[in-house]
Design a protein around this motif. Structure first.
Motif, PDB file in Angstrom:
ATOM      1  N   VAL A 128       0.840  -1.197   0.000  1.00 14.90           N
ATOM      2  CA  VAL A 128       0.000   0.000   0.000  1.00 14.90           C
ATOM      3  C   VAL A 128       0.878   1.252   0.000  1.00 14.90           C
ATOM      4  CG1 VAL A 128      -1.740   1.297   1.273  1.00 14.90           C
ATOM      5  CG2 VAL A 128      -1.894  -1.189   1.145  1.00 14.90           C
ATOM      6  N   ALA A 129       1.940   1.256   0.812  1.00 15.20           N
ATOM      7  CA  ALA A 129       2.845   2.404   0.864  1.00 15.20           C
ATOM      8  C   ALA A 129       3.565   2.597  -0.468  1.00 15.20           C
ATOM      9  CB  ALA A 129       3.855   2.220   1.995  1.00 15.20           C
ATOM     10  N   ILE A 130       4.013   1.500  -1.083  1.00 18.33           N
ATOM     11  CA  ILE A 130       4.716   1.590  -2.368  1.00 18.33           C
ATOM     12  C   ILE A 130       3.773   2.100  -3.457  1.00 18.33           C
ATOM     13  CG2 ILE A 130       5.794   0.216  -4.183  1.00 18.33           C
ATOM     14  CD1 ILE A 130       7.050  -1.482  -2.009  1.00 18.33           C
ATOM     15  N   ALA A 131       2.531   1.602  -3.458  1.00 23.64           N
ATOM     16  CA  ALA A 131       1.568   2.083  -4.444  1.00 23.64           C
ATOM     17  C   ALA A 131       1.266   3.561  -4.244  1.00 23.64           C
ATOM     18  CB  ALA A 131       0.280   1.258  -4.351  1.00 23.64           C
ATOM     19  N   SER A 132       1.274   4.028  -3.003  1.00 26.81           N
ATOM     20  CA  SER A 132       1.061   5.453  -2.738  1.00 26.81           C
ATOM     21  C   SER A 132       2.166   6.298  -3.365  1.00 26.81           C
ATOM     22  CB  SER A 132       1.008   5.702  -1.225  1.00 26.81           C
ATOM     23  OG  SER A 132      -0.048   4.992  -0.626  1.00 26.81           O
ATOM     24  N   GLY A 133       3.424   5.861  -3.183  1.00 26.77           N
ATOM     25  CA  GLY A 133       4.531   6.615  -3.773  1.00 26.77           C
ATOM     26  C   GLY A 133       4.550   6.560  -5.281  1.00 26.77           C
ATOM     27  N   ALA A 154       1.822   6.075  -7.414  1.00 28.70           N
ATOM     28  CA  ALA A 154       0.645   6.567  -8.129  1.00 28.70           C
ATOM     29  C   ALA A 154       0.217   7.968  -7.729  1.00 28.70           C
ATOM     30  CB  ALA A 154      -0.524   5.602  -7.917  1.00 28.70           C
ATOM     31  N   LEU A 155       0.733   8.497  -6.642  1.00 27.11           N
ATOM     32  CA  LEU A 155       0.312   9.826  -6.195  1.00 27.11           C
ATOM     33  C   LEU A 155       1.429  10.838  -6.394  1.00 27.11           C
ATOM     34  CD1 LEU A 155      -1.542   9.106  -2.831  1.00 27.11           C
ATOM     35  CD2 LEU A 155      -2.561   9.939  -4.962  1.00 27.11           C
ATOM     36  N   PRO A 156       1.090  12.109  -6.623  1.00 25.16           N
ATOM     37  CA  PRO A 156       2.126  13.137  -6.677  1.00 25.16           C
ATOM     38  C   PRO A 156       2.817  13.272  -5.328  1.00 25.16           C
ATOM     39  CG  PRO A 156      -0.081  14.070  -7.041  1.00 25.16           C
ATOM     40  CD  PRO A 156      -0.251  12.621  -6.882  1.00 25.16           C
ATOM     41  N   PRO A 157       4.070  13.741  -5.332  1.00 21.34           N
ATOM     42  CA  PRO A 157       4.836  13.815  -4.075  1.00 21.34           C
ATOM     43  C   PRO A 157       4.151  14.620  -2.979  1.00 21.34           C
ATOM     44  CG  PRO A 157       6.286  14.115  -5.948  1.00 21.34           C
ATOM     45  CD  PRO A 157       4.893  14.106  -6.497  1.00 21.34           C
ATOM     46  N   ARG A 158       3.408  15.670  -3.346  1.00 21.20           N
ATOM     47  CA  ARG A 158       2.769  16.497  -2.324  1.00 21.20           C
ATOM     48  C   ARG A 158       1.731  15.712  -1.520  1.00 21.20           C
ATOM     49  NH1 ARG A 158      -2.167  18.003  -4.370  1.00 21.20           N
ATOM     50  NH2 ARG A 158      -2.446  17.702  -6.618  1.00 21.20           N
ATOM     51  N   LEU A 159       1.132  14.679  -2.129  1.00 21.94           N
ATOM     52  CA  LEU A 159       0.193  13.825  -1.409  1.00 21.94           C
ATOM     53  C   LEU A 159       0.862  12.578  -0.858  1.00 21.94           C
ATOM     54  CD1 LEU A 159      -2.932  14.011  -3.765  1.00 21.94           C
ATOM     55  CD2 LEU A 159      -2.572  15.185  -1.594  1.00 21.94           C
ATOM     56  N   ALA A 160       1.839  12.050  -1.602  1.00 25.63           N
ATOM     57  CA  ALA A 160       2.507  10.821  -1.159  1.00 25.63           C
ATOM     58  C   ALA A 160       3.244  11.023   0.156  1.00 25.63           C
ATOM     59  CB  ALA A 160       3.473  10.340  -2.237  1.00 25.63           C
ATOM     60  N   ARG A 161       3.710  12.234   0.424  1.00 25.00           N
ATOM     61  CA  ARG A 161       4.435  12.469   1.674  1.00 25.00           C
ATOM     62  C   ARG A 161       3.522  12.341   2.901  1.00 25.00           C
ATOM     63  NH1 ARG A 161       5.653  18.997   1.312  1.00 25.00           N
ATOM     64  NH2 ARG A 161       3.472  19.688   1.268  1.00 25.00           N
ATOM     65  N   TRP A 162       2.210  12.337   2.659  1.00 23.18           N
ATOM     66  CA  TRP A 162       1.260  12.115   3.750  1.00 23.18           C
ATOM     67  C   TRP A 162       0.703  10.694   3.732  1.00 23.18           C
ATOM     68  CZ3 TRP A 162       1.705  15.777   7.143  1.00 23.18           C
ATOM     69  CH2 TRP A 162       1.989  17.084   6.734  1.00 23.18           C
ATOM     70  N   THR A 163       0.431  10.152   2.565  1.00 23.44           N
ATOM     71  CA  THR A 163      -0.186   8.823   2.505  1.00 23.44           C
ATOM     72  C   THR A 163       0.790   7.708   2.885  1.00 23.44           C
ATOM     73  OG1 THR A 163       0.316   8.699   0.131  1.00 23.44           O
ATOM     74  CG2 THR A 163      -1.860   9.528   0.767  1.00 23.44           C
ATOM     75  N   ILE A 164       2.076   7.894   2.565  1.00 26.09           N
ATOM     76  CA  ILE A 164       3.051   6.854   2.926  1.00 26.09           C
ATOM     77  C   ILE A 164       3.192   6.730   4.448  1.00 26.09           C
ATOM     78  CG2 ILE A 164       5.477   6.182   2.764  1.00 26.09           C
ATOM     79  CD1 ILE A 164       5.486   7.469  -0.037  1.00 26.09           C
ATOM     80  N   PRO A 165       3.408   7.826   5.181  1.00 26.99           N
ATOM     81  CA  PRO A 165       3.403   7.693   6.652  1.00 26.99           C
ATOM     82  C   PRO A 165       2.045   7.228   7.182  1.00 26.99           C
ATOM     83  CG  PRO A 165       4.430   9.745   5.995  1.00 26.99           C
ATOM     84  CD  PRO A 165       3.803   9.178   4.761  1.00 26.99           C
ATOM     85  N   GLY A 166       0.962   7.605   6.482  1.00 29.66           N
ATOM     86  CA  GLY A 166      -0.347   7.140   6.926  1.00 29.66           C
ATOM     87  C   GLY A 166      -0.484   5.631   6.819  1.00 29.66           C
ATOM     88  N   ALA A 167      -0.009   5.069   5.687  1.00 35.13           N
ATOM     89  CA  ALA A 167      -0.049   3.609   5.536  1.00 35.13           C
ATOM     90  C   ALA A 167       0.838   2.935   6.580  1.00 35.13           C
ATOM     91  CB  ALA A 167       0.386   3.222   4.126  1.00 35.13           C
TER      92      ALA A 167
END
Length: 368
Positions: free
Chosen positions: A86-91, A93-106
């Motif tokens: 899930v964390a890898i897919a976040s990085g 498929a999402l732009p960095p401005r969102l991935a920097r939040w979704t990766i720690p969230g996962a």
């Protein structure tokens, strides 16, 4: 294939389904959930670098996170590894401005679920670091892929614009060359038609003028086309390498030549000389080795550019002994450009030396 390698870490859930002692119904649901997770994960990963549809991606990641939570809570700690994907897919498929939040969230969700799963705390250290590092690493991969796609599109656009510009230039040049000539031919044809019944001698003069104008137009077009097809030395060097290698001849060629200030007619003459020499080496010499050198020399007549092609073959090019073919025409071409040609056999094979002025003729004269 590179992406599929990392699916090997799913061996823990697969082993749990095969050897975990679950009921048949649970196994079916587990396999169904795992296959759905992998398919959805791969679809997200392969859209890396493509157009942004952030809401769809966030919804898909939410589905993956929900699947991971449900499977880990119901089937055990072996399923916590899904949160890494899930964390890898976040990085990816999402732009960095969102991935920097979704990766720690996962990663945080991984920790919370691990605390709720029996013996899940022992897996936190082993999975938390890969989730964070893998996720943020994929943000860099995503930007690299996006940049590569943009560069390919830009290169294709530049090539298309260059082709369009070349077509426009050709059309413009042909219009300039033929517009006046064709207009004059049309005018004189009309005059000849009017004069023909009463003044055949004047009509014949107009026809003669038409012939002269059409011949000159043909010459102009040929010169224009010759300019468009002008041989270039760098292109011929690349072609010589391909031809010699294909013929099994060891080629020693110079690097990219710096022809700054060299007249076009000199470069064209050397390019034709190289083509003719390489053709003779491949077809007639039987050589196993060919050396090509491009040297700049200073002579009493000014700076010259010298092309040397030497092989170790036992054969002699037919053009060297038969007048009117390859080397004869090449000598005439070099002479027209103000250069000279020397060709003959040596004790090791055959050598061709072509020399052309390295500067415009006016510059040579003023330099002398």
């Amino acid at each position: 294939m590179w992406t599929a390698i990392w699916l090997a870490y799913l061996s823990a859930p697969v082993s749990d389904l095969l050897h975990g002692g679950h009921a048949a119904g649970v196994q079916v649901l587990g396999w169904t959930g795992l296959v759905a997770f992998v398919v959805w994960y791969m679809l997200l990963l392969f859209r890396t670098g493509r157009g942004d549809r952030t809401r769809l991606v966030l919804g898909s990641l939410a589905v993956l996170a929900a699947q991971s939570t449900l499977l880990a809570l119901t089937l055990g700690r072996e399923w916590l590894v899904l949160f890494v994907y899930v964390a890898i897919a976040s990085g990816a498929a999402l732009p960095p401005r969102l991935a920097r939040w979704t990766i720690p969230g996962a990663s945080a969700l991984l920790t919370v679920v691990a605390l709720a799963v029996p013996d899940g705390t022992s897996f936190i250290a082993a999975l938390l670091l890969p989730a964070l590092l893998g996720g943020f690493a994929m943000t860099g991969v995503r930007e690299l892929i996006r940049t590569t796609i943009a560069l390919r599109e830009a290169r294709a656009t530049v090539a298309q614009l260059a082709a369009n510009e070349e077509r426009l230039r050709l059309a413009r040049d042909l219009h300039d060359l033929l517009g006046h000539s064709l207009s004059l031919i049309t005018l004189k044809s009309e005059l000849a038609g009017r004069m023909l019944p009463a003044h055949p001698d004047k009509a014949a003069q107009q026809v003669a003028d038409i012939e002269q104008v059409s011949r000159q137009a043909l010459v102009d077009v040929r010169e224009a086309v010759t300019g468009y097809r002008r041989a270039r030395l760098s292109t011929e060097l690349a072609g010589a390498k391909v031809a010699l290698t294909a013929a099994g001849v060891v080629a020693e060629l110079p690097g990219e030549p710096d022809l700054t200030g060299v007249p076009e007619e000199s470069e064209t003459a050397l390019a034709w000389a190289l083509r003719e020499a390489v053709t003779n080496v491949v077809r007639h010499s039987g050589a196993r080795r060919c050396v090509v050198e491009l040297l700049g020399r200073q002579t009493l007549d000014g700076a010259v550019l010298e092309l040397l092609v030497e092989d170790n073959g036992s054969g002699r090019p037919a053009a060297a002994s038969t007048p009117g073919n390859g080397l004869t025409g090449l000598a005439e071409r070099l002479e027209k450009a103000g250069g000279t040609l020397e060709a003959g056999g040596t004790h090791r094979g055959f050598r061709l030396v072509a020399r052309v002025p390295a500067a415009a003729r006016a510059d040579i004269g003023s330099g002398a």
